[in-house]
Design a protein around this motif. Sequence first.
Motif, mmCIF file in Angstrom:
data_model
loop_
_atom_site.group_PDB
_atom_site.id
_atom_site.type_symbol
_atom_site.label_atom_id
_atom_site.label_comp_id
_atom_site.label_asym_id
_atom_site.label_seq_id
_atom_site.Cartn_x
_atom_site.Cartn_y
_atom_site.Cartn_z
ATOM 1 N N ILE A 176 12.772 6.032 -7.626
ATOM 2 C CA ILE A 176 13.015 4.857 -8.560
ATOM 3 C C ILE A 176 11.581 4.510 -9.204
ATOM 4 N N SER A 177 11.552 4.459 -10.385
ATOM 5 C CA SER A 177 10.440 3.637 -11.228
ATOM 6 C C SER A 177 10.692 2.673 -12.105
ATOM 7 N N ILE A 178 9.768 1.550 -11.453
ATOM 8 C CA ILE A 178 9.989 0.024 -11.836
ATOM 9 C C ILE A 178 8.726 -0.321 -12.654
ATOM 10 N N PRO A 179 8.853 -0.642 -13.877
ATOM 11 C CA PRO A 179 7.754 -1.099 -14.713
ATOM 12 C C PRO A 179 6.946 -2.180 -13.710
ATOM 13 N N THR A 234 1.840 2.885 -15.844
ATOM 14 C CA THR A 234 2.894 1.965 -16.425
ATOM 15 C C THR A 234 4.034 1.604 -15.417
ATOM 16 N N TYR A 235 4.079 2.534 -14.231
ATOM 17 C CA TYR A 235 5.278 2.182 -13.451
ATOM 18 C C TYR A 235 4.837 2.209 -11.935
ATOM 19 N N THR A 236 5.406 1.870 -11.150
ATOM 20 C CA THR A 236 5.404 1.864 -9.709
ATOM 21 C C THR A 236 6.761 2.697 -9.276
ATOM 22 N N ARG A 237 6.507 3.719 -8.331
ATOM 23 C CA ARG A 237 7.637 4.570 -8.047
ATOM 24 C C ARG A 237 7.935 4.168 -6.302
ATOM 25 N N LEU A 238 8.981 4.259 -6.234
ATOM 26 C CA LEU A 238 9.471 4.285 -4.858
ATOM 27 C C LEU A 238 10.415 5.239 -4.618
ATOM 28 N N ALA A 239 10.418 5.856 -3.285
ATOM 29 C CA ALA A 239 11.428 6.813 -2.785
ATOM 30 C C ALA A 239 12.235 6.042 -1.935
ATOM 31 N N THR A 240 13.534 6.003 -2.167
ATOM 32 C CA THR A 240 14.577 5.586 -1.305
ATOM 33 C C THR A 240 15.059 6.296 -0.112
ATOM 34 N N PRO A 241 15.553 5.802 1.129
ATOM 35 C CA PRO A 241 15.757 6.383 2.088
ATOM 36 C C PRO A 241 16.761 7.804 1.775
ATOM 37 N N HIS A 261 0.964 -1.032 -0.054
ATOM 38 C CA HIS A 261 0.024 -0.085 0.060
ATOM 39 C C HIS A 261 0.934 1.300 0.112
ATOM 40 N N SER A 262 0.263 2.365 -0.394
ATOM 41 C CA SER A 262 0.976 3.788 -0.312
ATOM 42 C C SER A 262 1.489 3.733 1.355
ATOM 43 N N GLY A 263 2.839 4.090 1.294
ATOM 44 C CA GLY A 263 3.485 4.457 2.513
ATOM 45 C C GLY A 263 4.380 3.173 2.929
ATOM 46 N N ASP A 264 4.118 2.118 2.485
ATOM 47 C CA ASP A 264 4.884 0.785 2.686
ATOM 48 C C ASP A 264 6.124 0.920 2.294
ATOM 49 N N PHE A 265 7.301 0.322 3.234
ATOM 50 C CA PHE A 265 8.612 0.479 2.824
ATOM 51 C C PHE A 265 8.773 -1.300 2.183
ATOM 52 N N VAL A 266 9.183 -1.182 0.991
ATOM 53 C CA VAL A 266 9.261 -2.494 0.216
ATOM 54 C C VAL A 266 10.646 -2.704 -0.233
ATOM 55 N N GLU A 267 10.765 -3.883 -0.996
ATOM 56 C CA GLU A 267 11.950 -4.313 -1.725
ATOM 57 C C GLU A 267 11.638 -5.100 -2.835
ATOM 58 N N ILE A 268 11.751 -4.499 -4.051
ATOM 59 C CA ILE A 268 11.145 -4.967 -5.274
ATOM 60 C C ILE A 268 12.314 -5.121 -6.214
ATOM 61 N N ALA A 269 12.595 -6.407 -6.902
ATOM 62 C CA ALA A 269 13.636 -6.408 -7.790
ATOM 63 C C ALA A 269 14.940 -5.852 -7.408
#
Length: 269
Positions: free
Chosen positions: A152-155, A140-147, A120-128
């Motif tokens: 980071i935009s992941i397809p 088209t993308y899932t965006r992650l904000a790193t610490p 969900h939005s706000g979760d800290f995850v590890e993807i690929a």
Amino acid sequence: MLDEIAQWLKNMGFGAANRLVTAALVLAVGVCLIKILLALVRRGLEASKLEKAAHTLVLSLARVALYLMLGLSVASSLGIDVTGVVALASVLTLAVSLALQNMLTNVLGGFTLLSTHPFHSGDFVEIAGQSGTVEEINMTYTRLATPDNKMISIPNSAVTAAQIINYTATGTRRVEVKVQAPYDVPPEKVVEALIQAAAMDNVLLEPAPMAALLNFGDSAMEYVLRFWVKSEDYWDLFYAANQRVYQVFQEQGINMPYPRMTVELERKE
């Protein structure tokens, strides 16, 4: 001026002029209605339980569908056979879908993420292999904000195919600190010092902190300290625990060992 307008209508034909006026009205009213409908959809999303990261995807799909319907309405007002346009659009859609296969796969991946809810939005995850906080799921993308504040935009297709580790799904995380102590220090003393180091604010008492002898190294014994914290307190307490362990070891007279090698020389006469 009125004569010129009348002459223009006469030359053009009242029927064609009427269709142009009707199409212009349909376009103007349609644009206003689309803005109102999108505002209602936005409010509905904010009031729904759907995670905020997916709002952009839903709004984008709704906008495309509404403007497509408006385009067909305007074409119909101009007297264009819409059925032919739809048939032509179907052929073009097939051609475009073959050319944009990767993008369509990402869109389908976005629907999969919305239906399965792996995060969900706000979760800290590890993807690929990438770690960060979920900021947005668009078409088209899932965006992650790193610490370190990188985006980071992941397809979406890569997200659905990759292993997803959600560190905040349960609301708590376990902090693990590994340290070494010399062989000449009793293990009971080291374990007690580690438990004492875990006595910090915001450390959860259930499950209780634990420490144990982990393994035997070449020049020291390795120990592990584990305790549970709330997800939002993880990094603060992780760094604080390392400093706290060092401080308690100093107070207890437990030296931090470092790699060393003993060389024995045999003298031959």
